[in-house]
Write a protein that holds these residues in place. Sequence first.
Motif, PDB file in Angstrom:
ATOM      1  N   PHE A   1      22.327 -15.757 -13.502  1.00 40.49           N
ATOM      2  CA  PHE A   1      23.240 -14.937 -14.290  1.00 40.49           C
ATOM      3  C   PHE A   1      24.618 -14.996 -13.642  1.00 40.49           C
ATOM      4  N   VAL A   2      25.651 -15.283 -14.451  1.00 44.47           N
ATOM      5  CA  VAL A   2      27.025 -15.395 -13.959  1.00 44.47           C
ATOM      6  C   VAL A   2      27.838 -14.241 -14.520  1.00 44.47           C
ATOM      7  N   THR A   3      28.387 -13.422 -13.643  1.00 47.28           N
ATOM      8  CA  THR A   3      29.259 -12.340 -14.067  1.00 47.28           C
ATOM      9  C   THR A   3      30.695 -12.745 -13.799  1.00 47.28           C
ATOM     10  N   THR A   4      31.593 -12.473 -14.731  1.00 48.39           N
ATOM     11  CA  THR A   4      32.968 -12.949 -14.607  1.00 48.39           C
ATOM     12  C   THR A   4      34.005 -11.845 -14.484  1.00 48.39           C
ATOM     13  N   GLN A   5      33.656 -10.600 -14.814  1.00 43.03           N
ATOM     14  CA  GLN A   5      34.682  -9.565 -14.848  1.00 43.03           C
ATOM     15  C   GLN A   5      34.193  -8.217 -14.331  1.00 43.03           C
ATOM     16  N   GLY A   6      32.924  -8.052 -14.058  1.00 43.90           N
ATOM     17  CA  GLY A   6      32.431  -6.746 -13.650  1.00 43.90           C
ATOM     18  C   GLY A   6      32.253  -5.834 -14.847  1.00 43.90           C
ATOM     19  N   GLY A   7      31.974  -4.571 -14.601  1.00 48.26           N
ATOM     20  CA  GLY A   7      31.766  -3.615 -15.678  1.00 48.26           C
ATOM     21  C   GLY A   7      30.323  -3.168 -15.758  1.00 48.26           C
ATOM     22  N   ASN A   8      30.035  -2.333 -16.751  1.00 48.60           N
ATOM     23  CA  ASN A   8      28.703  -1.738 -16.866  1.00 48.60           C
ATOM     24  C   ASN A   8      27.629  -2.753 -17.235  1.00 48.60           C
ATOM     25  N   PHE A   9      27.949  -3.719 -18.106  1.00 50.05           N
ATOM     26  CA  PHE A   9      26.946  -4.697 -18.523  1.00 50.05           C
ATOM     27  C   PHE A   9      26.385  -5.459 -17.322  1.00 50.05           C
ATOM     28  N   PRO A  10      27.201  -6.149 -16.519  1.00 53.89           N
ATOM     29  CA  PRO A  10      26.632  -6.871 -15.373  1.00 53.89           C
ATOM     30  C   PRO A  10      26.031  -5.955 -14.321  1.00 53.89           C
ATOM     31  N   HIS A  11      26.582  -4.761 -14.137  1.00 54.35           N
ATOM     32  CA  HIS A  11      26.040  -3.853 -13.128  1.00 54.35           C
ATOM     33  C   HIS A  11      24.598  -3.456 -13.470  1.00 54.35           C
TER      34      HIS A  11
ATOM     35  N   LYS B   1      20.565   8.753   3.470  1.00 53.55           N
ATOM     36  CA  LYS B   1      20.260  10.009   2.782  1.00 53.55           C
ATOM     37  C   LYS B   1      21.031  10.097   1.463  1.00 53.55           C
ATOM     38  N   ILE B   2      21.975  11.005   1.337  1.00 49.65           N
ATOM     39  CA  ILE B   2      22.677  11.181   0.056  1.00 49.65           C
ATOM     40  C   ILE B   2      24.155  10.831   0.209  1.00 49.65           C
ATOM     41  N   THR B   3      24.457   9.808   0.989  1.00 46.47           N
ATOM     42  CA  THR B   3      25.849   9.390   1.169  1.00 46.47           C
ATOM     43  C   THR B   3      26.146   8.130   0.376  1.00 46.47           C
ATOM     44  N   ARG B   4      25.419   7.922  -0.720  1.00 46.65           N
ATOM     45  CA  ARG B   4      25.639   6.729  -1.533  1.00 46.65           C
ATOM     46  C   ARG B   4      27.030   6.783  -2.177  1.00 46.65           C
ATOM     47  N   LYS B   5      27.739   5.637  -2.091  1.00 43.29           N
ATOM     48  CA  LYS B   5      29.053   5.539  -2.708  1.00 43.29           C
ATOM     49  C   LYS B   5      29.073   4.545  -3.860  1.00 43.29           C
ATOM     50  N   ASN B   6      28.091   3.653  -3.909  1.00 42.20           N
ATOM     51  CA  ASN B   6      28.070   2.686  -5.005  1.00 42.20           C
ATOM     52  C   ASN B   6      27.028   3.093  -6.034  1.00 42.20           C
ATOM     53  N   SER B   7      26.964   2.331  -7.109  1.00 39.48           N
ATOM     54  CA  SER B   7      26.135   2.704  -8.246  1.00 39.48           C
ATOM     55  C   SER B   7      24.657   2.450  -7.998  1.00 39.48           C
ATOM     56  N   LEU B   8      23.844   3.423  -8.335  1.00 44.19           N
ATOM     57  CA  LEU B   8      22.392   3.260  -8.280  1.00 44.19           C
ATOM     58  C   LEU B   8      21.936   2.224  -9.297  1.00 44.19           C
ATOM     59  N   TYR B   9      22.676   2.070 -10.369  1.00 48.32           N
ATOM     60  CA  TYR B   9      22.287   1.126 -11.418  1.00 48.32           C
ATOM     61  C   TYR B   9      22.587  -0.312 -11.015  1.00 48.32           C
ATOM     62  N   LEU B  10      23.519  -0.517 -10.088  1.00 49.75           N
ATOM     63  CA  LEU B  10      23.791  -1.850  -9.553  1.00 49.75           C
ATOM     64  C   LEU B  10      22.868  -2.178  -8.389  1.00 49.75           C
ATOM     65  N   ASN B  11      22.634  -1.198  -7.538  1.00 52.62           N
ATOM     66  CA  ASN B  11      21.760  -1.380  -6.370  1.00 52.62           C
ATOM     67  C   ASN B  11      20.673  -0.311  -6.383  1.00 52.62           C
ATOM     68  N   PRO B  12      19.536  -0.596  -7.007  1.00 52.37           N
ATOM     69  CA  PRO B  12      18.511   0.440  -7.170  1.00 52.37           C
ATOM     70  C   PRO B  12      17.734   0.770  -5.897  1.00 52.37           C
TER      71      PRO B  12
ATOM     72  N   ARG C   1      30.382  11.592 -15.560  1.00 59.34           N
ATOM     73  CA  ARG C   1      30.510  13.022 -15.289  1.00 59.34           C
ATOM     74  C   ARG C   1      29.516  13.495 -14.226  1.00 59.34           C
ATOM     75  N   LEU C   2      28.968  12.542 -13.447  1.00 57.70           N
ATOM     76  CA  LEU C   2      28.010  12.918 -12.409  1.00 57.70           C
ATOM     77  C   LEU C   2      28.226  12.022 -11.194  1.00 57.70           C
ATOM     78  N   SER C   3      28.272  12.655 -10.035  1.00 60.68           N
ATOM     79  CA  SER C   3      28.517  11.944  -8.776  1.00 60.68           C
ATOM     80  C   SER C   3      27.376  10.985  -8.442  1.00 60.68           C
ATOM     81  N   PRO C   4      27.669   9.867  -7.762  1.00 55.59           N
ATOM     82  CA  PRO C   4      26.583   8.981  -7.301  1.00 55.59           C
ATOM     83  C   PRO C   4      25.733   9.620  -6.219  1.00 55.59           C
ATOM     84  N   ASN C   5      26.272  10.626  -5.534  1.00 53.58           N
ATOM     85  CA  ASN C   5      25.527  11.319  -4.482  1.00 53.58           C
ATOM     86  C   ASN C   5      24.784  12.514  -5.063  1.00 53.58           C
ATOM     87  N   LEU C   6      23.471  12.442  -5.022  1.00 51.35           N
ATOM     88  CA  LEU C   6      22.638  13.525  -5.545  1.00 51.35           C
ATOM     89  C   LEU C   6      21.481  13.788  -4.597  1.00 51.35           C
TER      90      LEU C   6
END
Length: 594
Positions: free
Chosen positions: A496-506, A566-577, A306-311
């Motif tokens: 670490f081997v990720t096989t399907q993506g999702g919140n856990f590997p991110h 700046k604030i044009t992030r499109k991917n997850s901050l939790y995947l790429n801090p 419920r919150l945009s990646p761009n802040l």
Amino acid sequence: MDATPNYYSSSSSGKSLSSPPSPPTTHSTSRRRGRSYNSRRRRPHLLNGKFFRRRIFGYLLLLPLLFLSAVITFVGPLSAMLFPNPLPGSIYRSHEIFQNLLTDIQSDTSSGIQLSDVWRQKMKLTEQKPCPTTSHQYLETGIPDQYLVVEANGGLNQQRSSICNAVAVAGLLNATLLIPLFNFHNVWRDSRQILLLNEHPLILKCNKELFLAFCCLNLLFFLYSFVLHSEFADIYDEDHFIATLKEYVNVVRELPNELMENYNFSISNIPNFRVPAWASANYYLKQVYPVLKEQRIVRIAPFANRLSPNLPPHIQYLRCVANYEALRFSNSIITVAKMLVNRMTVDSSNSGGNYVSIHLRFEEDMVAFSCCVYDGGKSEQLEMDKIRQKDWGDKFKRKDYIIDPVRNRINGRCPMTPLEVGMMLRGMGFANTTPIYLASGKIYEADKNVAPLRKMFPLLHTKELLSTPEELASFKNYSSRMAALDYIVCFFSEVFVTTQGGNFPHFLMGHRKFHYGHAKTIMPDKRKLVVLLHNTTISWDEFKKEMQVMLAESDHKGVAIPNIKKITRKNSLYLNPFPECQCLKKPKLFEEEY
């Protein structure tokens, strides 16, 4: 001038000559014409003789040849349209290829990867500007008397995303945050299993009274399941969370009584504010804040995504603080996780204490949701249909919902089987003596599907194999707590081997990047992999070459830092801090905290 006569020139009378003038007629020509005329007159007499019978017999022999020619010419393309060859990668054939190559895989004693030097590239972090200030730039400052209530839904790391986003929204709105609530979901169950009446053997023998007793018992279990689920303090250190965020966002465990009187002391009576997915900071300021200011409290449920990646930078920074400093697993989880890591390290002594962890998403609900087809035939299809109906109702039966297993597999959307993961790692160069930690829920048909992986990697471990039933008793029926144990053991793995993506590997990949400066993660190119595993004639040497190229490409991606302006992030901050979270002081590792 050209001496060749012009046969196409027009005469003065307007007539056109279409052929050269005929030569003079001779006697020989007259004789030929005469013979031709006489032969035509005699031909009808030949039709009644042997010549006619031979001619008809020749035609009869020619008819089958013409028929076969027509079949080859027309039926071939028609059959190709009716029964086309499957597209490369569209069918699950991995089990056939595994059987074809098993002898080569088991006899492959070539030098395996040394876990201590598997990663040749290192992440280079450029120096960043200091962290932004966290002062409220949009709203009036002061002690907030307004409260934000959120209900985090989903699994462990989807809930983690909701918590971090809630901290950011509370900072944006200058509101006091109530410790986030965890919303129970029928798929991501975090409660004790409910007895299923139609599957219980006693139902077949019981009388009417016993049947009613079982109904009442199951009703109690059903109601109890909505109460017995993990709370915030069961998974995270609540005191640490509140203390860490104190200088940024005010966090409380309970709402004021004088405010709750208006809602009969029930949070569920607070009107729910429906926020669209990926809402911007501007939306919260213009739509949510006026309601918060008027009513003093806003409840948002569900709150995932419920919150945009761009802040704005100072609000994005709150996400970093929440994820990498404030959220620390509870003492009970840390204690058991440390035990698992120590035992995994001891069992990996031959590899310097290093091991490979695999996040496998081959649980039955994941297989059902993907709508992919494997090697189970009709029984598999019926079982998956039953699971989809139980967990998602008629969602997959809607006319607008397209189920396309072929396209899903070609596009790399199908969960990898344990067999496919094992073949990939052996092909990349990991020896069969490599210690493996398998992070997963209940694997679909585990006995059948895990057996090939164990053949390739005998040193295969899970949290259940590394512990006793008594040691996991307090975790067994709580999916989020079990996932937290997997998270920590995977965190300390060398690979670490990720096989399907999702919140856990991110979240895990971002966490490892933040601490180590390198993801050390294998991200398979599944579109390429399914094509290779479609070719039943592929050789082991050819497959190995392709896997080693895939490993090099994965390593290169692992150290890449996205270019964020700046604030044009499109991917997850939790995947790429990075770079937003780089200025944070790295918290202590798990084993240093206790």
